[in-house]
Design a protein around this motif. Structure first.
Motif, mmCIF file in Angstrom:
data_model
loop_
_atom_site.group_PDB
_atom_site.id
_atom_site.type_symbol
_atom_site.label_atom_id
_atom_site.label_comp_id
_atom_site.label_asym_id
_atom_site.label_seq_id
_atom_site.Cartn_x
_atom_site.Cartn_y
_atom_site.Cartn_z
ATOM 1 N N THR A 453 0.831 -1.211 0.000
ATOM 2 C CA THR A 453 0.000 0.000 0.000
ATOM 3 C C THR A 453 0.865 1.261 0.000
ATOM 4 O O THR A 453 0.442 2.297 -0.495
ATOM 5 C CB THR A 453 -0.937 0.030 1.221
ATOM 6 N N HIS A 454 2.022 1.129 0.540
ATOM 7 C CA HIS A 454 2.895 2.307 0.547
ATOM 8 C C HIS A 454 3.235 2.721 -0.884
ATOM 9 O O HIS A 454 3.171 3.897 -1.239
ATOM 10 C CB HIS A 454 4.180 2.020 1.330
ATOM 11 N N VAL A 455 3.616 1.747 -1.690
ATOM 12 C CA VAL A 455 3.980 2.116 -3.059
ATOM 13 C C VAL A 455 2.752 2.502 -3.868
ATOM 14 O O VAL A 455 2.828 3.317 -4.792
ATOM 15 C CB VAL A 455 4.778 0.997 -3.761
ATOM 16 N N LEU A 456 1.642 1.913 -3.518
ATOM 17 C CA LEU A 456 0.405 2.327 -4.192
ATOM 18 C C LEU A 456 0.101 3.779 -3.853
ATOM 19 O O LEU A 456 -0.280 4.582 -4.711
ATOM 20 C CB LEU A 456 -0.762 1.428 -3.776
ATOM 21 N N GLN A 457 0.279 4.076 -2.596
ATOM 22 C CA GLN A 457 0.022 5.440 -2.141
ATOM 23 C C GLN A 457 0.942 6.416 -2.868
ATOM 24 O O GLN A 457 0.547 7.490 -3.302
ATOM 25 C CB GLN A 457 0.261 5.513 -0.635
ATOM 26 N N ARG A 458 2.151 6.015 -3.021
ATOM 27 C CA ARG A 458 3.125 6.866 -3.702
ATOM 28 C C ARG A 458 2.690 7.129 -5.136
ATOM 29 O O ARG A 458 2.785 8.243 -5.646
ATOM 30 C CB ARG A 458 4.476 6.154 -3.681
ATOM 31 N N GLN A 459 2.197 6.090 -5.769
ATOM 32 C CA GLN A 459 1.770 6.252 -7.163
ATOM 33 C C GLN A 459 0.510 7.105 -7.255
ATOM 34 O O GLN A 459 0.345 7.898 -8.178
ATOM 35 C CB GLN A 459 1.558 4.878 -7.793
ATOM 36 N N LEU A 460 -0.357 6.921 -6.314
ATOM 37 C CA LEU A 460 -1.583 7.732 -6.318
ATOM 38 C C LEU A 460 -1.238 9.209 -6.152
ATOM 39 O O LEU A 460 -1.789 10.075 -6.832
ATOM 40 C CB LEU A 460 -2.499 7.279 -5.180
ATOM 41 N N GLU A 461 -0.327 9.469 -5.264
ATOM 42 C CA GLU A 461 0.016 10.865 -4.996
ATOM 43 C C GLU A 461 0.789 11.493 -6.146
ATOM 44 O O GLU A 461 0.846 12.710 -6.271
ATOM 45 C CB GLU A 461 0.818 10.949 -3.697
ATOM 46 N N ALA A 462 1.362 10.654 -6.960
ATOM 47 C CA ALA A 462 2.089 11.192 -8.113
ATOM 48 C C ALA A 462 1.113 11.704 -9.169
ATOM 49 O O ALA A 462 1.460 12.556 -9.987
ATOM 50 C CB ALA A 462 2.991 10.119 -8.702
ATOM 51 N N ASP A 463 -0.082 11.170 -9.161
ATOM 52 C CA ASP A 463 -1.077 11.597 -10.152
ATOM 53 C C ASP A 463 -2.455 11.595 -9.505
ATOM 54 O O ASP A 463 -3.335 10.809 -9.860
ATOM 55 C CB ASP A 463 -1.054 10.631 -11.354
ATOM 56 N N PRO A 464 -2.666 12.455 -8.554
ATOM 57 C CA PRO A 464 -3.925 12.387 -7.796
ATOM 58 C C PRO A 464 -5.155 12.615 -8.655
ATOM 59 O O PRO A 464 -6.162 11.904 -8.503
ATOM 60 C CB PRO A 464 -3.750 13.483 -6.733
ATOM 61 N N LYS A 465 -5.063 13.586 -9.547
ATOM 62 C CA LYS A 465 -6.240 13.859 -10.378
ATOM 63 C C LYS A 465 -6.554 12.674 -11.276
ATOM 64 O O LYS A 465 -7.707 12.338 -11.515
ATOM 65 C CB LYS A 465 -6.015 15.121 -11.206
ATOM 66 N N GLY A 466 -5.511 12.079 -11.776
ATOM 67 C CA GLY A 466 -5.681 10.926 -12.646
ATOM 68 C C GLY A 466 -6.348 9.765 -11.942
ATOM 69 O O GLY A 466 -6.979 8.915 -12.570
ATOM 70 N N TRP A 467 -6.191 9.764 -10.622
ATOM 71 C CA TRP A 467 -6.804 8.685 -9.853
ATOM 72 C C TRP A 467 -8.063 9.146 -9.124
ATOM 73 O O TRP A 467 -8.519 8.519 -8.173
ATOM 74 C CB TRP A 467 -5.804 8.094 -8.861
ATOM 75 N N GLY A 468 -8.588 10.243 -9.598
ATOM 76 C CA GLY A 468 -9.907 10.641 -9.118
ATOM 77 C C GLY A 468 -9.929 11.537 -7.900
ATOM 78 O O GLY A 468 -10.992 11.772 -7.307
ATOM 79 N N TYR A 469 -8.798 12.052 -7.521
ATOM 80 C CA TYR A 469 -8.780 12.929 -6.355
ATOM 81 C C TYR A 469 -9.328 14.298 -6.741
ATOM 82 O O TYR A 469 -8.859 14.912 -7.710
ATOM 83 C CB TYR A 469 -7.352 13.058 -5.832
ATOM 84 N N THR A 470 -10.293 14.753 -6.004
ATOM 85 C CA THR A 470 -10.923 16.022 -6.359
ATOM 86 C C THR A 470 -10.547 17.147 -5.403
ATOM 87 O O THR A 470 -10.966 18.281 -5.575
ATOM 88 C CB THR A 470 -12.464 15.880 -6.353
ATOM 89 N N GLY A 471 -9.773 16.811 -4.411
ATOM 90 C CA GLY A 471 -9.393 17.844 -3.444
ATOM 91 C C GLY A 471 -8.235 18.692 -3.944
ATOM 92 O O GLY A 471 -7.836 18.618 -5.120
ATOM 93 N N ASP A 472 -7.732 19.478 -3.044
ATOM 94 C CA ASP A 472 -6.615 20.363 -3.358
ATOM 95 C C ASP A 472 -5.318 19.543 -3.303
ATOM 96 O O ASP A 472 -4.882 19.114 -2.236
ATOM 97 C CB ASP A 472 -6.570 21.507 -2.337
ATOM 98 N N ALA A 473 -4.718 19.361 -4.457
ATOM 99 C CA ALA A 473 -3.525 18.509 -4.532
ATOM 100 C C ALA A 473 -2.331 19.152 -3.832
ATOM 101 O O ALA A 473 -1.335 18.484 -3.554
ATOM 102 C CB ALA A 473 -3.172 18.213 -5.988
#
Lengths: 793, 102
Positions: A453-473
């Motif tokens: 999950t750590h590396v997944l988290q890292r990847q998510l944070e590298a492209d938050p919008k791409g992964w559906g994050y709608t908050g303030d990056a």
């Protein structure tokens, strides 16, 4: 004309035997020979005398009369000039021509004496080696002697330059004022800096002494006793730090930042010299502060102070060995040689100074200049290799069929993954090489102490919008909270976690200890944007999602960990197919990410804790009485008060320790806790309570300084690395050993550049420091060190 | 130091003359690093003192306004301190003379 006659008449320095040398002269010589440790602390005057006696004895034994004579002579000339400058300034005279002439004559004598010093020093050393001619280590010993002689000569030349720098300003203040004004602009940008706050909070005498440090070498040590006299018990090292900066930074900064670097810009742009890039990016912060100090007109000379300096300088210049090391090493990190010199004298057939040092033909010169190759190179001597992103792409794409376990957690995990894979045919038919890059792999490789999950988290944070994050990056806290929950969700969907039992897939540490050789868990977009995890080893597809592969094991916690954000229905519990012994290197797991300090909840709690200074120091409770609390508190309060003047001078790590890490502060926390629990702050009528509240205020102010410095540090690192915040944080947390191994794969150019820019030392790697610890020291403290052996830029 | 002496010294391979060719590469590089540092520093002192107050101000403006303009900076140096290369050479020669003293 021998200007030395003046000195010789006053103080004979050419006795027939060494026993006739005065005590002062022998100490002067010891200083020149870099055998004095002026930083040593003595409990009693007698102890100090004893130490000096030993030094004197050593000088008498180890050095010839000629050496000592030469050493004393260069010191006397240096101080003569320094005193004369002081006198000219004091009397308001500006007889430039006369003084220039005087200086030139003095310099002639100085150079002459310096040559004599070098020759005599070397001769003595070589004479001592006569009996070793033919021995295996003779050549090495002879070289060491030469190197020692060079170092002594180098240090003396720098000391002389320090005097000249100040002389020029004294002779031509108007001209220098223009330069000062020029630096004002730069300095104003650095309004919050580590030097000025404490500097202006100092006693005037101390400030004068410090600024006057520009005049001569060795003033650093002088400032320490003055600091003590002025009531700044802990200011000695601060004084040293300032003086070090003053002496080493003024011209060097001007040269490197405003002249040489621009001149070299074209060169390194065309050659892609990343060392030069870092020289420009990383080497200026300290100097900005220094120039603000100069620009503010704080360079003031008082007769009394300077007289003391003149008198004592020859006795207290012992810091120069260390200073020289720092100056030269700082220079290396600035890498002015690498960035500028060929530009400056580009008209001379493109030769650099280093070329000319080596007679215009040495390859070393090119190495120093860092311009030998058009292709960025890295530290091959320390597992740094040229980055080759292509090499990590798989040659052949094969998809490992899922190995569904029949029972237990393994079955659950596999089933979960299989369901996902049925909906993601596009993924398994698409060549995985097409979606990989070294950057992707880098984020996906499980490092030491980390889990899937750590590396997944890292990847998510590298492209938050791409992964559906709608908050303030840009909101790091919010981003981390989201990525933590999302990574857990993806891990569950892909069969790495059974949320109902807490069973999870752990990653074993393959190959050498560290990330090298470890599997990568690459997060890809599946249909509908669902996160699908693909496993790779060494850039090649490996294993299978939902499969407990050879590099994994199933871990069942003693108590289930259920993530509250997960909406999936609990899966049936089953037995783990793979049990096996614990792998020490793989103690970190997805569970770490979910339930421990890495989790969003834990992070949030930690962040809340640091938001309040009162809360910050009130996390332990051992104090049993008000009297005890007051006593402990006052001790801590006084300690903090003592350092507050100098606080902004401290490095980040030092600031952190002063605020949160010292034993007295931890005790104070207990004292505060006692007051809080017993409501002794209510009403705040008592003097003790008021004092404590005053402490909070001071603590808070210092905390702000710390936070500003920390932010400055982070900004610097961010600018240098171009890493996004999540990756940067991950990087800073990495142990150097791991970085070392990591870079051995040549997978991350930006990280590689950063590490090269701070010139990791073998000791730092051996000590397994975090990158952050090293960088804090480097960027905030400005204490750059030399390149480790075998490093090539 | 006369020009002939300077030119002579410039041609000298410092490491060779000091019999330090046998040092390992990092050590050699350290020697050169230190040398370059001291030479550069000394050269800058000389270059700057060669400028009048007015020219220092002018130079400051260039540095302040166009810190990345290598051509402007180099142009100024060439115009106002036309012998700047000689200054650097002299610094190199002086440095070498100290280390090569026998």
């Amino acid at each position: 004309m021998d200007l030395l006659n003046d000195y010789l008449e006053k103080e004979p320095i050419n006795p027939d035997n060494k026993s006739a040398f005065s005590r002062d002269n022998l100490l002067i010589a010891a200083d020149v020979f870099q055998e004095l440790d002026w930083t040593a602390e003595y409990k009693t005057p007698e102890e100090k005398t004893k130490h000096e006696d030993n030094i004197i004895k050593s000088v008498r034994i180890s050095h010839s009369e000629a050496e000592i004579n030469a050493a004393v002579r260069v010191s006397l000339i240096r101080n003569r000039i320094m005193t004369e400058i002081n006198e000219r300034v004091r009397t308001g005279e500006r007889p430039e021509d006369i003084q220039n002439e005087r200086i030139l004559l003095e310099k002639e004598s100085y150079i002459s004496s310096l040559k004599e010093l070098k020759v005599e020093y070397l001769r003595t050393r070589l004479e001592g080696l006569k009996g070793r001619v033919g021995a295996d280590d003779f050549e090495q010993q002879a070289q060491n002697a030469e190197i020692s002689a060079i170092k002594i000569a180098n240090a003396e030349m720098v000391k002389w330059q320090d005097i000249m720098i100040d002389a020029r300003r004294a002779l031509n203040p108007e001209g220098w004022d223009h330069i000062i004004n020029f630096f004002k602009h730069t300095a104003e940008k650095a309004s919050k800096n580590k030097l000025l706050g404490g500097y202006f909070g100092m006693n005037r005498n101390l400030r004068t002494a410090l600024t006057a440090g520009i005049i001569g070498g060795g003033i650093a040590a002088f400032a320490a006793p003055l600091a003590v006299a002025a009531g700044f018990g802990g200011a000695g090292f601060v004084a040293y730090r300032i003086c070090r900066s003053l002496i080493g930074g003024n011209f060097g900064y001007f040269l490197s930042k405003k002249v040489f670097q621009p001149l070299a810009k074209k060169s390194f742009e065309s050659k892609k010299n990343i060392a030069a890039e870092f020289a420009e990016g990383a080497g200026v912060s300290e100097s900005k502060d220094i120039f603000k100090m100069i620009a503010s007109g704080e360079v003031i000379y008082y007769e009394h102070t300077l007289s003391r300096i003149a008198e004592q300088n020859i006795k207290i210049a012992g810091q120069y060995a260390e200073k020289m090391r720092r100056i030269t090493t700082k220079y290396k990190i600035h890498n002015v040689a690498g960035t500028v010199l060929s530009g400056v004298i580009g008209g001379m057939a493109g030769m650099s100074i280093a070329d000319m040092v080596l007679g215009a033909k040495g390859n070393i010169a090119h190495t120093v200049a860092g311009l030998v190759s058009d292709k960025p190179k890295v530290m091959t001597g320390h597992n740094f290799v040229t980055s080759k992103a292509d090499s990590v792409l798989p040659d052949k794409v094969t998809i490992t069929p899922p190995q569904v376990e029949s029972t237990g957690d393994g079955a659950v995990l596999a089933e979960n993954a299989a369901k996902l894979r049925q909906n993601t045919d596009v993924i398994v038919t698409k060549p995985r090489a097409e979606i990989l890059s070294s950057e992707v792999l880098e984020r996906a490789i499980v490092g030491e102490g980390k889990g899937v999950t750590h590396v997944l988290q890292r990847q998510l944070e590298a492209d938050p919008k791409g992964w559906g994050y709608t908050g303030d990056a840009t909101d790091a806290k919010a981003l981390r909270a989201w990525s933590g929950a999302e990574s857990y969700r993806i891990a569950v969907k892909n069969g790495y976690i059974n949320p109902s039992t807490g069973a999870e897939v752990w990653v074993l540490d393959l190959g050498p200890k560290g990330a090298a050789g470890n599997p990568a868990y690459v997060l890809e977009h599946g249909p509908g944007g669902v996160g699908v995890v693909k496993e790779y080893i060494n850039g090649k597809p490996a294993g299978g999602v939902g499969t407990i592969d050879a590099y994994e094991k199933l871990h069942k916690p003693t108590s289930a960990v259920v993530h509250e954000n997960i909406s999936e229905s609990p899966l049936p519990e089953g037995g783990a197919k793979i049990s096996g012994a614990e792998n020490v290197a793989a103690q970190s797991s997805v569970a770490d990410t979910v339930a421990t300090a890495d989790s969003p909840a834990a992070q949030s709690a930690a962040e809340s804790a640091v938001s309040s200074t009162a809360e910050k120091v009130a996390d332990i409770s051992v104090v049993q009485s008000r009297a005890e609390a007051v006593q402990i508190f006052e001790k801590a309060f006084n300690g903090l008060k003592d350092i507050s003047h100098d606080f902004s001078h401290l490095s980040l790590a030092e600031q952190y320790n002063a605020l949160y890490g010292s034993s007295s502060m931890k005790e104070a926390a207990a004292a505060v806790d006692y007051f809080k629990k017993n409501n002794l702050f209510d009403g705040v009528s008592g003097g003790e309570s008021k004092t404590m509240l005053g402490f909070f205020k001071q603590f808070e102010e210092l905390t702000k300084v710390f936070e500003q410095n920390e932010q400055k540090f982070m900004d610097t690192i961010k600018n240098v690395t171009h890493l996004d915040e999540a990756n940067m944080n991950n990087f800073l947390e990495m142990r150097l050993k791991r970085v070392w191994e990591y870079l051995g794969n040549g997978q991350n150019e930006s990280v590689s550049k950063l590490v090269r820019s701070v010139n990791l030392t073998p000791a730092e790697i051996a000590n397994n420091l975090t990158v952050g610890q090293v960088l804090k020291a480097r960027f905030v403290d400005g204490a750059f060190v030399s390149l480790p052996s075998s490093v090539r830029l | 130091m006369d020009k002939a002496k300077i030119e002579e010294l410039l041609k000298v391979d410092l490491l060779k003359e000091l019999k330090l060719e046998g040092l390992d590469e990092p050590a050699k590089q350290g020697v050169v690093d230190d040398a370059v540092y001291i030479i550069v520093r000394g050269a800058w002192i000389k270059i700057f003192e060669a400028l009048s107050s007015e020219k220092q101000a002018e130079f400051s403006k260039i540095l302040d306004g166009s810190p990345e303009d290598a051509d402007a900076i180099l142009g100024f140096l060439k115009k106002e301190v036309p012998n700047y290369e000689d200054i650097i050479k002299e610094q190199i020669a002086e440095y070498k003379s100290v280390l090569l003293a026998k």
